[in-house]
Motif scaffolding. Structure first.
Motif, PDB file in Angstrom:
ATOM      1  N   VAL A 107      31.463  48.386  29.325  1.00  0.00           N
ATOM      2  CA  VAL A 107      32.408  47.744  30.242  1.00  0.00           C
ATOM      3  C   VAL A 107      31.886  46.349  30.543  1.00  0.00           C
ATOM      4  O   VAL A 107      30.703  46.172  30.868  1.00  0.00           O
ATOM      5  CB  VAL A 107      32.561  48.554  31.547  1.00  0.00           C
ATOM      6  CG1 VAL A 107      33.495  47.841  32.512  1.00  0.00           C
ATOM      7  CG2 VAL A 107      33.081  49.960  31.254  1.00  0.00           C
ATOM      8  N   TRP A 108      32.763  45.340  30.425  1.00  0.00           N
ATOM      9  CA  TRP A 108      32.421  43.960  30.749  1.00  0.00           C
ATOM     10  C   TRP A 108      32.980  43.614  32.124  1.00  0.00           C
ATOM     11  O   TRP A 108      34.168  43.869  32.413  1.00  0.00           O
ATOM     12  CB  TRP A 108      32.974  42.998  29.715  1.00  0.00           C
ATOM     13  CG  TRP A 108      32.189  42.941  28.441  1.00  0.00           C
ATOM     14  CD1 TRP A 108      31.235  42.026  28.121  1.00  0.00           C
ATOM     15  CD2 TRP A 108      32.282  43.826  27.321  1.00  0.00           C
ATOM     16  NE1 TRP A 108      30.736  42.272  26.864  1.00  0.00           N
ATOM     17  CE2 TRP A 108      31.353  43.380  26.343  1.00  0.00           C
ATOM     18  CE3 TRP A 108      33.052  44.956  27.042  1.00  0.00           C
ATOM     19  CZ2 TRP A 108      31.183  44.015  25.133  1.00  0.00           C
ATOM     20  CZ3 TRP A 108      32.876  45.594  25.829  1.00  0.00           C
ATOM     21  CH2 TRP A 108      31.956  45.131  24.889  1.00  0.00           C
ATOM     22  N   LEU A 109      32.119  43.038  32.981  1.00  0.00           N
ATOM     23  CA  LEU A 109      32.506  42.633  34.331  1.00  0.00           C
ATOM     24  C   LEU A 109      32.357  41.122  34.470  1.00  0.00           C
ATOM     25  O   LEU A 109      31.492  40.511  33.825  1.00  0.00           O
ATOM     26  CB  LEU A 109      31.627  43.324  35.384  1.00  0.00           C
ATOM     27  CG  LEU A 109      31.517  44.851  35.303  1.00  0.00           C
ATOM     28  CD1 LEU A 109      30.514  45.355  36.335  1.00  0.00           C
ATOM     29  CD2 LEU A 109      32.875  45.508  35.520  1.00  0.00           C
ATOM     30  N   ASP A 110      33.169  40.517  35.335  1.00  0.00           N
ATOM     31  CA  ASP A 110      32.980  39.098  35.617  1.00  0.00           C
ATOM     32  C   ASP A 110      31.974  38.954  36.762  1.00  0.00           C
ATOM     33  O   ASP A 110      31.405  39.932  37.248  1.00  0.00           O
ATOM     34  CB  ASP A 110      34.310  38.414  35.928  1.00  0.00           C
ATOM     35  CG  ASP A 110      34.945  38.925  37.224  1.00  0.00           C
ATOM     36  OD1 ASP A 110      34.272  39.676  37.973  1.00  0.00           O
ATOM     37  OD2 ASP A 110      36.109  38.602  37.483  1.00  0.00           O
ATOM     38  N   HIS A 111      31.753  37.724  37.212  1.00  0.00           N
ATOM     39  CA  HIS A 111      30.703  37.478  38.198  1.00  0.00           C
ATOM     40  C   HIS A 111      31.007  38.072  39.560  1.00  0.00           C
ATOM     41  O   HIS A 111      30.124  38.169  40.411  1.00  0.00           O
ATOM     42  CB  HIS A 111      30.454  35.964  38.321  1.00  0.00           C
ATOM     43  CG  HIS A 111      31.600  35.216  38.923  1.00  0.00           C
ATOM     44  ND1 HIS A 111      32.754  34.940  38.214  1.00  0.00           N
ATOM     45  CD2 HIS A 111      31.771  34.698  40.167  1.00  0.00           C
ATOM     46  CE1 HIS A 111      33.590  34.265  39.000  1.00  0.00           C
ATOM     47  NE2 HIS A 111      33.027  34.113  40.173  1.00  0.00           N
ATOM     48  N   GLU A 112      32.258  38.481  39.795  1.00  0.00           N
ATOM     49  CA  GLU A 112      32.616  39.124  41.050  1.00  0.00           C
ATOM     50  C   GLU A 112      32.658  40.648  40.940  1.00  0.00           C
ATOM     51  O   GLU A 112      33.011  41.333  41.900  1.00  0.00           O
ATOM     52  CB  GLU A 112      33.987  38.613  41.518  1.00  0.00           C
ATOM     53  CG  GLU A 112      34.016  37.140  41.887  1.00  0.00           C
ATOM     54  CD  GLU A 112      33.194  36.849  43.137  1.00  0.00           C
ATOM     55  OE1 GLU A 112      32.975  37.792  43.931  1.00  0.00           O
ATOM     56  OE2 GLU A 112      32.770  35.698  43.318  1.00  0.00           O
ATOM     57  N   GLY A 113      32.314  41.179  39.761  1.00  0.00           N
ATOM     58  CA  GLY A 113      32.311  42.625  39.593  1.00  0.00           C
ATOM     59  C   GLY A 113      33.648  43.208  39.192  1.00  0.00           C
ATOM     60  O   GLY A 113      33.853  44.420  39.303  1.00  0.00           O
ATOM     61  N   ARG A 114      34.564  42.361  38.711  1.00  0.00           N
ATOM     62  CA  ARG A 114      35.875  42.846  38.279  1.00  0.00           C
ATOM     63  C   ARG A 114      35.845  43.167  36.782  1.00  0.00           C
ATOM     64  O   ARG A 114      35.287  42.403  35.993  1.00  0.00           O
ATOM     65  CB  ARG A 114      36.954  41.804  38.580  1.00  0.00           C
ATOM     66  CG  ARG A 114      37.157  41.525  40.063  1.00  0.00           C
ATOM     67  CD  ARG A 114      38.294  40.533  40.261  1.00  0.00           C
ATOM     68  NE  ARG A 114      37.949  39.224  39.709  1.00  0.00           N
ATOM     69  CZ  ARG A 114      37.592  38.192  40.442  1.00  0.00           C
ATOM     70  NH1 ARG A 114      37.490  38.310  41.758  1.00  0.00           N
ATOM     71  NH2 ARG A 114      37.321  37.021  39.878  1.00  0.00           N
ATOM     72  N   ARG A 138      23.472  36.295  41.374  1.00  0.00           N
ATOM     73  CA  ARG A 138      23.690  37.605  41.995  1.00  0.00           C
ATOM     74  C   ARG A 138      22.727  38.603  41.343  1.00  0.00           C
ATOM     75  O   ARG A 138      22.345  38.453  40.178  1.00  0.00           O
ATOM     76  CB  ARG A 138      25.140  38.091  41.794  1.00  0.00           C
ATOM     77  CG  ARG A 138      26.221  37.082  42.153  1.00  0.00           C
ATOM     78  CD  ARG A 138      26.364  36.920  43.644  1.00  0.00           C
ATOM     79  NE  ARG A 138      26.973  38.074  44.269  1.00  0.00           N
ATOM     80  CZ  ARG A 138      28.306  38.253  44.370  1.00  0.00           C
ATOM     81  NH1 ARG A 138      29.147  37.378  43.840  1.00  0.00           N
ATOM     82  NH2 ARG A 138      28.777  39.316  44.993  1.00  0.00           N
ATOM     83  N   LEU A 139      22.347  39.604  42.108  1.00  0.00           N
ATOM     84  CA  LEU A 139      21.448  40.639  41.612  1.00  0.00           C
ATOM     85  C   LEU A 139      22.255  41.889  41.294  1.00  0.00           C
ATOM     86  O   LEU A 139      22.922  42.459  42.166  1.00  0.00           O
ATOM     87  CB  LEU A 139      20.374  40.962  42.660  1.00  0.00           C
ATOM     88  CG  LEU A 139      19.329  42.018  42.266  1.00  0.00           C
ATOM     89  CD1 LEU A 139      18.537  41.568  41.037  1.00  0.00           C
ATOM     90  CD2 LEU A 139      18.400  42.315  43.428  1.00  0.00           C
ATOM     91  N   LEU A 164      26.095  45.524  43.091  1.00  0.00           N
ATOM     92  CA  LEU A 164      26.190  44.071  43.011  1.00  0.00           C
ATOM     93  C   LEU A 164      25.761  43.514  44.363  1.00  0.00           C
ATOM     94  O   LEU A 164      26.404  43.777  45.392  1.00  0.00           O
ATOM     95  CB  LEU A 164      27.618  43.637  42.666  1.00  0.00           C
ATOM     96  CG  LEU A 164      27.929  42.141  42.753  1.00  0.00           C
ATOM     97  CD1 LEU A 164      26.980  41.325  41.885  1.00  0.00           C
ATOM     98  CD2 LEU A 164      29.370  41.874  42.361  1.00  0.00           C
ATOM     99  N   LEU A 165      24.649  42.753  44.375  1.00  0.00           N
ATOM    100  CA  LEU A 165      24.072  42.234  45.614  1.00  0.00           C
ATOM    101  C   LEU A 165      23.979  40.723  45.545  1.00  0.00           C
ATOM    102  O   LEU A 165      24.135  40.116  44.478  1.00  0.00           O
ATOM    103  CB  LEU A 165      22.677  42.838  45.830  1.00  0.00           C
ATOM    104  CG  LEU A 165      22.558  44.363  45.663  1.00  0.00           C
ATOM    105  CD1 LEU A 165      21.094  44.779  45.667  1.00  0.00           C
ATOM    106  CD2 LEU A 165      23.313  45.076  46.775  1.00  0.00           C
ATOM    107  N   THR A 187      28.426  44.209  47.204  1.00  0.00           N
ATOM    108  CA  THR A 187      29.847  43.970  46.943  1.00  0.00           C
ATOM    109  C   THR A 187      30.387  45.094  46.083  1.00  0.00           C
ATOM    110  O   THR A 187      29.730  45.536  45.131  1.00  0.00           O
ATOM    111  CB  THR A 187      30.040  42.625  46.221  1.00  0.00           C
ATOM    112  OG1 THR A 187      29.488  41.579  47.024  1.00  0.00           O
ATOM    113  CG2 THR A 187      31.514  42.357  45.967  1.00  0.00           C
ATOM    114  N   ALA A 188      31.582  45.566  46.407  1.00  0.00           N
ATOM    115  CA  ALA A 188      32.182  46.674  45.656  1.00  0.00           C
ATOM    116  C   ALA A 188      32.485  46.239  44.226  1.00  0.00           C
ATOM    117  O   ALA A 188      32.961  45.123  43.974  1.00  0.00           O
ATOM    118  CB  ALA A 188      33.451  47.154  46.346  1.00  0.00           C
ATOM    119  N   ILE A 189      32.188  47.137  43.263  1.00  0.00           N
ATOM    120  CA  ILE A 189      32.496  46.896  41.857  1.00  0.00           C
ATOM    121  C   ILE A 189      33.940  47.338  41.606  1.00  0.00           C
ATOM    122  O   ILE A 189      34.289  48.492  41.837  1.00  0.00           O
ATOM    123  CB  ILE A 189      31.547  47.679  40.935  1.00  0.00           C
ATOM    124  CG1 ILE A 189      30.087  47.290  41.212  1.00  0.00           C
ATOM    125  CG2 ILE A 189      31.892  47.451  39.471  1.00  0.00           C
ATOM    126  CD1 ILE A 189      29.710  45.907  40.813  1.00  0.00           C
TER     127      ILE A 189
END
Length: 563
Positions: free
Chosen positions: A55-62, A290-291, A303-304, A312-314
C-alpha cells in the motif's frame, strides 16, 4: 492395574496429547497470520507491506495505491526495495527453513556457508503495476531468514544477510558479486545509502558503521559510531540519520520490545520518541519530517510528528481492512489454543478422578509418598515379618527398567546428534557446537554411570541389621547405627540410594513394610548431612553435581562470547 484402569489411563494420555498438540497447532497458526513488514519511501509515496499486500501512502497518511503481490504467485518475505525505474524487488520464499536452521538461529550461530536458491525461491524484479516478475540476482545466496536491502541510484544492489554476517554488493548487470570481509560484521541489519557510503546497523557489535560502497574497496570501514546500551536495550538494528544526531531502534536480548532512542552528535540520549505509544517498534522511517512507525506488538502503523508525538490517523481502507482481518484470525486461533488447553486440563482432571475411583488405595499411597507422609507413617508402623526368617534381599527394580531406559537415552542422543549435524551442514560456527556436544556427552556419561551404579546396589534386611552393598563395598550395619532419609541409607563409608516414591530403585512396598518400620532406633539425617555423606564416599550423585554445576556455569558464561 485392572483392565478398566488401563483403558482409562490410555484415554487420559490420548486426550491430553491431543489437547497439547491442538494448542501448539493453534499457536503456530496464530503466529503465521500475515502481519506488517518493512516500510520504504518510493518517489512521492511511502510503501507499506502487510502480508502480500503493498500500500502506498502520501505524506498525510492517505492511501494512493494498493497492490497484491500474491496475484503474481509470489509469497513476499523480509525487506523490499525499488529500482530507479520504479520496478519492485522482493524475495520469494515458498517454504520455510527446517528445524535445524531455526535452532541455529535461536542459538545465534553464524551461517557461514550460503546455499544457492532452490527452484522458484529467490529475489524477483517485478514491473509495476502489471506485476510482470522475473528472477533477479541468482548469484546471491538464499535468504532463509532476516535480510535488509538497499538499491543505489544506478541499480547496484546491497543485501545484508543478517545470520550470515555479511553484506553483499551485486552490480546492476548482475554479473559481479562482492561481499564484506570475514569477521567485520556480526548480524548486520538495516542498510542506508548516503553520498559518503553505505551505513550498516552492525547489531552485535553495538555500532553503526559506514562502509565503502565502491566496486574496488567495497566493505572497507570508513567510519563507525559506537552506541551505548540503554539498560537491557543494547542491540541496534534500525536507524536513521537526522540533522541533530541519530534515531536508533534498540532491542533487548529477545530482539523485541525495543525502543526508539534519539542520540545527539556526542551520543548522549536526548529523547525516546513514542516510548509510551509504541510497544515493539518493528520498522520505522523518518520521511517528510514525519515519523512513521510499525508497532509489532499492536500490529498497527503510526504516523507521528517529528518529535514522535501527536499521532495522525492513517486514512487507508486497505490497511484498516487487512488489520481487522488479521486481528480476527489471531483471536480465532487464540480461542482454539485455549480450547486445546481446556481439553488437556479436563483430561488431567478426569485422569485424577478415574484414579481415585478405580485405584483409590494406590492413589492415596502415591499422594502420601509425594507429601512425605508415607515415609513418616512407614517408620512408625509395625514391621512385617522377614520372609524366610533370616535375611531378605529386596528386589532392585531399576535393573529391569534399565532395559528400556538405555535404548531411550540412545534415541535421545541420536536425535540431538542429528540436529547438531543439520546445523553443521548449514555451515554454522563450529566451536559452540563442539562445546554443546562435549557438554551433552559429559551429562550422558555421568547419568549412565549413576544409573548403572544404582542398578548394581543390593539391600538386605534382617531383624538385627541392614546389609548395604554398593560402590564395590558391602557393609552389615546394626539397625541402631543406620542413618537414613526418605531416599538414602547411610553407613560410615557407604550410601545406598533408595529412589523416590515415583521412581523407586528398590521395591517400594518392601521398603515401607520391611525396612522403614525397623528404623525406629536409627537416626534421621537432614538433607545437608545426606549430601555430606554422598561426598565423603564419592557417590556418583555427588560426583555428578560437583562436575556439572561448575561446567554448566562456565558454559553459560562462555557461549555468549562465541555467539
Amino acid at each position: 492395574m485392572k483392565g478398566t484402569s488401563r483403558l482409562a489411563a490410555a484415554g487420559v494420555v490420548l486426550f491430553t496429547t491431543l489437547g497439547l498438540l491442538g494448542y501448539l497447532w493453534a499457536n503456530q497458526l496464530r503466529l503465521d497470520v500475515p502481519g506488517y513488514g518493512f516500510i520504504r519511501p518510493q518517489a512521492a509515496g511511502l510503501s507499506v507491506r502487510l502480508g502480500s499486500h503493498l500500500v502506498w501512502l502520501d505524506h498525510e497518511g492517505r492511501e494512493q495505491q494498493h497492490l497484491d503481490i500474491g496475484q503474481a504467485g509470489i509469497a513476499p518475505v523480509g525487506d523490499h526495495a525499488f529500482f530507479s525505474n520504479g520496478d519492485l524487488l522482493v524475495y520469494h520464499r515458498p517454504e520455510e527453513a527446517g528445524f535445524g536452521y531455526w535452532l541455529a538461529r535461536y542459538l545465534r550461530l553464524q551461517k557461514t556457508s550460503g546455499r544457492a536458491p532452490v527452484g522458484p525461491e529467490g529475489f524477483y524484479r517485478c514491473a509495476l503495476p502489471q506485476l510482470a516478475c522475473e528472477p533477479y540476482g541468482r548469484l546471491l545466496p538464499a535468504m532463509d531468514s532476516a535480510f535488509r536491502l538497499a538499491l543505489a541510484a544506478d541499480d547496484v544492489l546491497f543485501v545484508a544477510d543478517t545470520p550470515g554476517f555479511h553484506v553483499y554488493r551485486l552490480s546492476a548487470d548482475q554479473l559481479e558479486l562482492k561481499r564484506t570481509p570475514e569477521g567485520l560484521l556480526r548480524f548486520p541489519n538495516q542498510l542506508r545509502l548516503t553520498a559518503d557510503g553505505l551505513w550498516v546497523a552492525d547489531t552485535n557489535n553495538h555500532r553503526l558503521v559506514m562502509l565503502d560502497d565502491g566496486v574496488d574497496d567495497f566493505g572497507l570501514p570508513r567510519r563507525d559510531v559506537e552506541l551505548p546500551a540503554q539498560g537491557a536495550l543494547r542491540w541496534p538494528h534500525q536507524f536513521a540519520e537526522r540533522a541533530d544526531g541519530w534515531l536508533v531502534n534498540l532491542a533487548n536480548n529477545a530482539m523485541r520490545d525495543g525502543r526508539l532512542v534519539q542520540f545527539d552528535g556526542d551520543l548522549k540520549v536526548i529523547a525516546t520518541p513514542a516510548a509510551e505509544l509504541i510497544g515493539d517498534p518493528l520498522a520505522f522511517e523518518f520521511w517528510r519530517e514525519r515519523l512513521w512507525v510499525v508497532d509489532g506488538a499492536a500490529q498497527r502503523l503510526f504516523l507521528l510528528d517529528s518529535q514522535g508525538e501527536h499521532p495522525t490517523a492513517i486514512a487507508s481502507p486497505t490497511l484498516t481492512s487487512l488489520e481487522q482481518q488479521a486481528t480476527q484470525q489471531r483471536e480465532h486461533y487464540r480461542w482454539l489454543g485455549w480450547l486445546g488447553l481446556g481439553v488437556m486440563g479436563l483430561s488431567l482432571v478426569a485422569g485424577f478422578a478415574a484414579a481415585w475411583l478405580l485405584e483409590r488405595k494406590e492413589t492415596q499411597a502415591q499422594f502420601r509418598g509425594l507429601a512425605g507422609r508415607g515415609f513418616i507413617a512407614a517408620v512408625a508402623a509395625e514391621p512385617a515379618p522377614i520372609p524366610g526368617g533370616d535375611v531378605y534381599w529386596l528386589p532392585n527394580r531399576l535393573q529391569r527398567r534399565l532395559r528400556w531406559i538405555m535404548p531411550m537415552l540412545v534415541l535421545v542422543v541420536a536425535a540431538l546428534g542429528y540436529v547438531l549435524f543439520q546445523i553443521v551442514m548449514l555451515g554454522s560456527s563450529a566451536w559452540p557446537l563442539v562445546l554443546l556436544a562435549c557438554y551433552g556427552a559429559l551429562c550422558l556419561g555421568l547419568m549412565i554411570h549413576d544409573l548403572r551404579a544404582s542398578a548394581r546396589q543390593r539391600l538386605g534386611v534382617s531383624d538385627r541389621a541392614l546389609i548395604l552393598e554398593g560402590q564395590g563395598r558391602q557393609r552389615t550395619v546394626p539397625l541402631a547405627e543406620v542413618r537414613y532419609s526418605a531416599t538414602h541409607l547411610m553407613a560410615d563409608d557407604l550410601v545406598l540410594f533408595l529412589g523416590n516414591p515415583m521412581q523407586p530403585v528398590f521395591d517400594r512396598q518392601a521398603l515401607e513394610t520391611l525396612v522403614f518400620p525397623r528404623l525406629k532406633a536409627s537416626r534421621l539425617s537432614p538433607p545437608w548431612a545426606v549430601w555430606m555423606a554422598l561426598w565423603r564416599c564419592r557417590h556418583p550423585q555427588a560426583v555428578m553435581g560437583a562436575i556439572l554445576i561448575p561446567v554448566t556455569l562456565a558454559l553459560l558464561l562462555f557461549l555468549p562470547q562465541l555467539s
